[in-house]
Structure formats: C-alpha cells, structure tokens
Design a protein around this motif. Structure first.
Motif, PDB file in Angstrom:
ATOM      1  N   ILE A 116       2.085   3.554  11.455  1.00  0.00           N
ATOM      2  CA  ILE A 116       1.066   2.918  10.608  1.00  0.00           C
ATOM      3  C   ILE A 116       1.398   1.443  10.419  1.00  0.00           C
ATOM      4  CG2 ILE A 116       0.087   2.806   8.279  1.00  0.00           C
ATOM      5  CD1 ILE A 116       0.419   5.901   8.193  1.00  0.00           C
ATOM      6  N   ILE A 117       2.650   1.138  10.123  1.00  0.00           N
ATOM      7  CA  ILE A 117       3.069  -0.259   9.925  1.00  0.00           C
ATOM      8  C   ILE A 117       2.802  -1.063  11.193  1.00  0.00           C
ATOM      9  CG2 ILE A 117       5.056  -1.764   9.552  1.00  0.00           C
ATOM     10  CD1 ILE A 117       6.186   0.517   7.736  1.00  0.00           C
ATOM     11  N   TYR A 129       0.853  -1.185   0.000  1.00  0.00           N
ATOM     12  CA  TYR A 129       0.000   0.000   0.000  1.00  0.00           C
ATOM     13  C   TYR A 129       0.888   1.233   0.000  1.00  0.00           C
ATOM     14  CZ  TYR A 129       0.996  -0.250   5.029  1.00  0.00           C
ATOM     15  OH  TYR A 129       1.616  -0.322   6.247  1.00  0.00           O
ATOM     16  N   ASP A 151       4.491  -5.894   1.571  1.00  0.00           N
ATOM     17  CA  ASP A 151       3.811  -6.856   2.441  1.00  0.00           C
ATOM     18  C   ASP A 151       4.612  -7.132   3.708  1.00  0.00           C
ATOM     19  OD1 ASP A 151       1.848  -7.059   0.529  1.00  0.00           O
ATOM     20  OD2 ASP A 151       2.625  -8.900  -0.350  1.00  0.00           O
ATOM     21  N   VAL A 188      -3.323  -5.065  14.079  1.00  0.00           N
ATOM     22  CA  VAL A 188      -4.672  -5.403  13.615  1.00  0.00           C
ATOM     23  C   VAL A 188      -4.670  -6.781  12.952  1.00  0.00           C
ATOM     24  CG1 VAL A 188      -6.463  -4.800  11.928  1.00  0.00           C
ATOM     25  CG2 VAL A 188      -5.480  -3.030  13.381  1.00  0.00           C
ATOM     26  N   LYS A 189      -3.670  -7.041  12.152  1.00  0.00           N
ATOM     27  CA  LYS A 189      -3.567  -8.341  11.475  1.00  0.00           C
ATOM     28  C   LYS A 189      -3.433  -9.471  12.490  1.00  0.00           C
ATOM     29  CE  LYS A 189      -1.168 -10.348   7.532  1.00  0.00           C
ATOM     30  NZ  LYS A 189      -0.091 -10.132   6.555  1.00  0.00           N
ATOM     31  N   GLN A 219      -3.440   4.633   0.423  1.00  0.00           N
ATOM     32  CA  GLN A 219      -4.393   4.188   1.433  1.00  0.00           C
ATOM     33  C   GLN A 219      -4.496   5.198   2.573  1.00  0.00           C
ATOM     34  OE1 GLN A 219      -3.650   0.224   2.913  1.00  0.00           O
ATOM     35  NE2 GLN A 219      -5.396   0.272   4.276  1.00  0.00           N
ATOM     36  N   TYR A 220      -3.402   5.909   2.840  1.00  0.00           N
ATOM     37  CA  TYR A 220      -3.361   6.902   3.916  1.00  0.00           C
ATOM     38  C   TYR A 220      -2.761   8.201   3.397  1.00  0.00           C
ATOM     39  CZ  TYR A 220      -3.830   2.797   6.927  1.00  0.00           C
ATOM     40  OH  TYR A 220      -4.262   1.639   7.523  1.00  0.00           O
ATOM     41  N   TYR A 244       0.644  -0.411  13.605  1.00  0.00           N
ATOM     42  CA  TYR A 244      -0.807  -0.529  13.773  1.00  0.00           C
ATOM     43  C   TYR A 244      -1.366  -1.642  12.892  1.00  0.00           C
ATOM     44  CZ  TYR A 244      -5.742   0.480  13.178  1.00  0.00           C
ATOM     45  OH  TYR A 244      -7.100   0.365  13.088  1.00  0.00           O
ATOM     46  N   LYS A 245      -0.980  -1.647  11.612  1.00  0.00           N
ATOM     47  CA  LYS A 245      -1.501  -2.662  10.696  1.00  0.00           C
ATOM     48  C   LYS A 245      -1.077  -4.071  11.111  1.00  0.00           C
ATOM     49  CE  LYS A 245      -2.075  -1.773   6.302  1.00  0.00           C
ATOM     50  NZ  LYS A 245      -3.497  -1.670   5.997  1.00  0.00           N
ATOM     51  N   LYS A 246       0.149  -4.224  11.639  1.00  0.00           N
ATOM     52  CA  LYS A 246       0.601  -5.535  12.124  1.00  0.00           C
ATOM     53  C   LYS A 246      -0.235  -5.977  13.322  1.00  0.00           C
ATOM     54  CE  LYS A 246       5.398  -5.475  10.611  1.00  0.00           C
ATOM     55  NZ  LYS A 246       6.807  -5.395  11.018  1.00  0.00           N
TER      56      LYS A 246
END
Length: 120
Positions: A105-106, A3, A32, A112-113, A69-70, A108-110
């Motif tokens: 952000i990275i 992204y 990724d 959430v995943k 995306q952001y 946070y996304k980790k």
C-alpha cells in the motif's frame, strides 16, 4: 497526511479473515514519510452468522474502523464492500502477511503521488 489501515487477522501476522468473519482488526498508522506504527487491536462482533449477514452488526463493524482508509481482508463480499465504500474505506483482498500488504500500500501510494507530480 497520515492514514490508518485495519487488517482482519486472527494472529496479527497474516491477513487470514474474510471481512464478514472477522472479529478482530489490527490497526496500523502510516505517517507522511511512510513509517508504520501499530496502534491497537479492535474487537468486533462477526457480522456473518453461518452464511446469514446481520446488517446492523456489519454496520457497527464498519463504524469501528471508520477512521481507517484501507481494510485488509482475505475476502470481502459485495454488500460489505458497499458499506465500506460509503465510509470511504477501501477494502483490499489479500492473504499475505500484514507487513507485506502494508508495504505494498505504501509503495502504491508513493507511485501515485509521483505520477501526479509528473502529470501536473
């Protein structure tokens, strides 16, 4: 899936522009695996004209970063946030360095995943 993140910045180091005052966005791609790669600088017309917003210029600015995306910005108004949302771009307000904001952000996304995996 990779992204992109757009950062409203005057110097490419700090997020220091209100979305409506931004005339330059620094675009970074996140792979990724969480690796960052600076892609390019994108120049736009600033939608804010001494407190009056030009809707057409605002929409053109959003379209220019529509593959992101952001968007990181110092501040964003409700109108701009709504237009960004229509293009599935999440505006994030910060005054940090671009690098720190992207790391957050990275992270946070980790998280959430990982949470999604444990709740499945």
């Amino acid at each position: 899936m990779s992204y992109k993140i757009a950062a409203a910045s005057s110097d490419g180091i700090y997020v220091d522009r209100h979305f409506g005052h931004a005339d330059l966005f620094y675009i970074t791609e996140i792979s990724d695996g969480g690796m960052c790669r600076f892609l390019e600088k994108r120049t736009v017309l600033s939608p804010c004209r001494h407190g009056v917003h030009d809707l057409q210029i605002m929409q053109e600015a959003v379209k220019l970063i529509a593959d992101c995306q952001y968007v990181l910005c110092e501040a964003v108004g409700a109108g701009a946030a709504a237009i960004l949302g229509q293009h599935h771009i999440t505006p994030l307000e910060t005054d940090e360095s671009i690098d720190n904001a992207i790391r957050n952000i990275i992270l946070y996304k980790k998280r959430v995943k990982n949470l999604q995996r444990t709740c499945s």
